[in-house]
Design a protein around this motif. Structure first.
Motif, mmCIF file in Angstrom:
data_model
loop_
_atom_site.group_PDB
_atom_site.id
_atom_site.type_symbol
_atom_site.label_atom_id
_atom_site.label_comp_id
_atom_site.label_asym_id
_atom_site.label_seq_id
_atom_site.Cartn_x
_atom_site.Cartn_y
_atom_site.Cartn_z
ATOM 1 N N PHE A 32 -62.917 32.744 13.540
ATOM 2 C CA PHE A 32 -61.976 33.552 14.324
ATOM 3 C C PHE A 32 -61.925 34.989 13.811
ATOM 4 O O PHE A 32 -61.886 35.938 14.591
ATOM 5 C CB PHE A 32 -60.582 32.925 14.328
ATOM 6 C CG PHE A 32 -60.501 31.678 15.147
ATOM 7 C CD1 PHE A 32 -60.791 31.697 16.510
ATOM 8 C CD2 PHE A 32 -60.145 30.474 14.570
ATOM 9 C CE1 PHE A 32 -60.722 30.549 17.277
ATOM 10 C CE2 PHE A 32 -60.076 29.322 15.322
ATOM 11 C CZ PHE A 32 -60.364 29.353 16.680
ATOM 12 N N PHE A 33 -61.931 35.158 12.499
ATOM 13 C CA PHE A 33 -61.906 36.496 11.914
ATOM 14 C C PHE A 33 -63.181 37.269 12.272
ATOM 15 O O PHE A 33 -63.125 38.416 12.682
ATOM 16 C CB PHE A 33 -61.757 36.412 10.396
ATOM 17 C CG PHE A 33 -62.002 37.715 9.713
ATOM 18 C CD1 PHE A 33 -61.065 38.730 9.784
ATOM 19 C CD2 PHE A 33 -63.178 37.939 9.023
ATOM 20 C CE1 PHE A 33 -61.299 39.937 9.165
ATOM 21 C CE2 PHE A 33 -63.414 39.150 8.406
ATOM 22 C CZ PHE A 33 -62.463 40.154 8.470
ATOM 23 N N TYR A 35 -65.341 36.974 14.706
ATOM 24 C CA TYR A 35 -65.504 37.347 16.106
ATOM 25 C C TYR A 35 -64.295 38.069 16.672
ATOM 26 O O TYR A 35 -64.350 38.605 17.771
ATOM 27 C CB TYR A 35 -65.883 36.125 16.938
ATOM 28 C CG TYR A 35 -67.260 35.668 16.562
ATOM 29 C CD1 TYR A 35 -68.377 36.331 17.040
ATOM 30 C CD2 TYR A 35 -67.437 34.620 15.662
ATOM 31 C CE1 TYR A 35 -69.652 35.954 16.649
ATOM 32 C CE2 TYR A 35 -68.713 34.230 15.279
ATOM 33 C CZ TYR A 35 -69.804 34.900 15.773
ATOM 34 O OH TYR A 35 -71.062 34.526 15.374
ATOM 35 N N GLY A 36 -63.215 38.132 15.913
ATOM 36 C CA GLY A 36 -62.022 38.830 16.362
ATOM 37 C C GLY A 36 -61.965 40.280 15.917
ATOM 38 O O GLY A 36 -61.076 41.021 16.333
ATOM 39 N N THR A 37 -62.887 40.700 15.080
ATOM 40 C CA THR A 37 -62.897 42.085 14.613
ATOM 41 C C THR A 37 -63.759 42.934 15.534
ATOM 42 O O THR A 37 -64.640 42.436 16.230
ATOM 43 C CB THR A 37 -63.448 42.185 13.182
ATOM 44 O OG1 THR A 37 -64.795 41.726 13.186
ATOM 45 C CG2 THR A 37 -62.627 41.388 12.209
ATOM 46 N N SER A 38 -63.507 44.221 15.504
ATOM 47 C CA SER A 38 -64.310 45.125 16.329
ATOM 48 C C SER A 38 -65.585 45.550 15.601
ATOM 49 O O SER A 38 -66.513 46.062 16.206
ATOM 50 C CB SER A 38 -63.487 46.363 16.704
ATOM 51 O OG SER A 38 -63.078 47.028 15.527
ATOM 52 N N LYS A 43 -69.317 40.030 12.311
ATOM 53 C CA LYS A 43 -69.966 39.177 13.317
ATOM 54 C C LYS A 43 -71.356 38.757 12.848
ATOM 55 O O LYS A 43 -71.760 37.614 13.011
ATOM 56 C CB LYS A 43 -70.059 39.907 14.652
ATOM 57 C CG LYS A 43 -68.721 40.073 15.326
ATOM 58 C CD LYS A 43 -68.865 40.817 16.637
ATOM 59 C CE LYS A 43 -67.549 40.930 17.343
ATOM 60 N NZ LYS A 43 -66.886 42.175 17.196
#
Length: 153
Positions: A32-33, A35-38, A43
């Motif tokens: 989650f972390f 893929y949740g970051t910009s 990623k």
């Protein structure tokens, strides 16, 4: 599939495998972390971690299949491959490529300083679990050889 089995064991009132629960909790937080970051770097690291888990799990799944089928030749052929794949991908490569890269990324825009160390801690937790499980794989192999020696002797 392992987390489904753990949930099933909990529902049946059995004692769950604590290390496996920690592993899945940490893995889910990391996914989650990542893929949740910009930022692109988490990623990439997350994708690499998922890939190295998958590639090292293939021989392990094959070994489990041979064990369930009592196919000794398959077990003897697959067990060394499992050890080699785990030693390379989950122990050496994970530490030298994944963990090292997190500590040495110098461009703060690639990996925000505020998340570098929590990310490292979570991945480090996975690496420690890999070391523990590798030790268990080696121990089980040695115990199996000892039992086989007693049967022949």
């Amino acid at each position: 599939e392992a987390w489904i089995y753990q949930a099933y064991k909990l529902l049946q009132g059995e004692k769950p495998d604590f290390k496996m629960l920690v592993h899945h909790a940490v893995t889910n937080v990391l996914i989650f972390f990542s893929y949740g970051t910009s930022s692109v770097t988490p990623k990439r690291i997350g994708s690499l971690v998922l890939w190295l888990h998958d590639v090292s799990d293939l021989p392990l799944a094959t070994l489990r299949l041979f064990l369930a089928a009592n196919y000794d030749i398959g077990v003897k052929a697959t067990y060394p491959l499992v050890l080699l794949m785990w030693a390379y991908w989950r122990l050496w490569f994970f530490a030298s490529a994944v963990l090292y890269s997190i500590l040495t990324v110098t461009d703060v825009s690639q990996l925000l300083e505020s998340v570098r160390y929590p990310f490292f801690f979570l991945l480090g937790t996975l690496w420690v679990l890999h070391c523990i499980w590798f030790g268990l794989l080696v121990r089980k192999g040695l115990e199996s050889r000892k039992k086989e020696g007693k049967k022949q002797g």
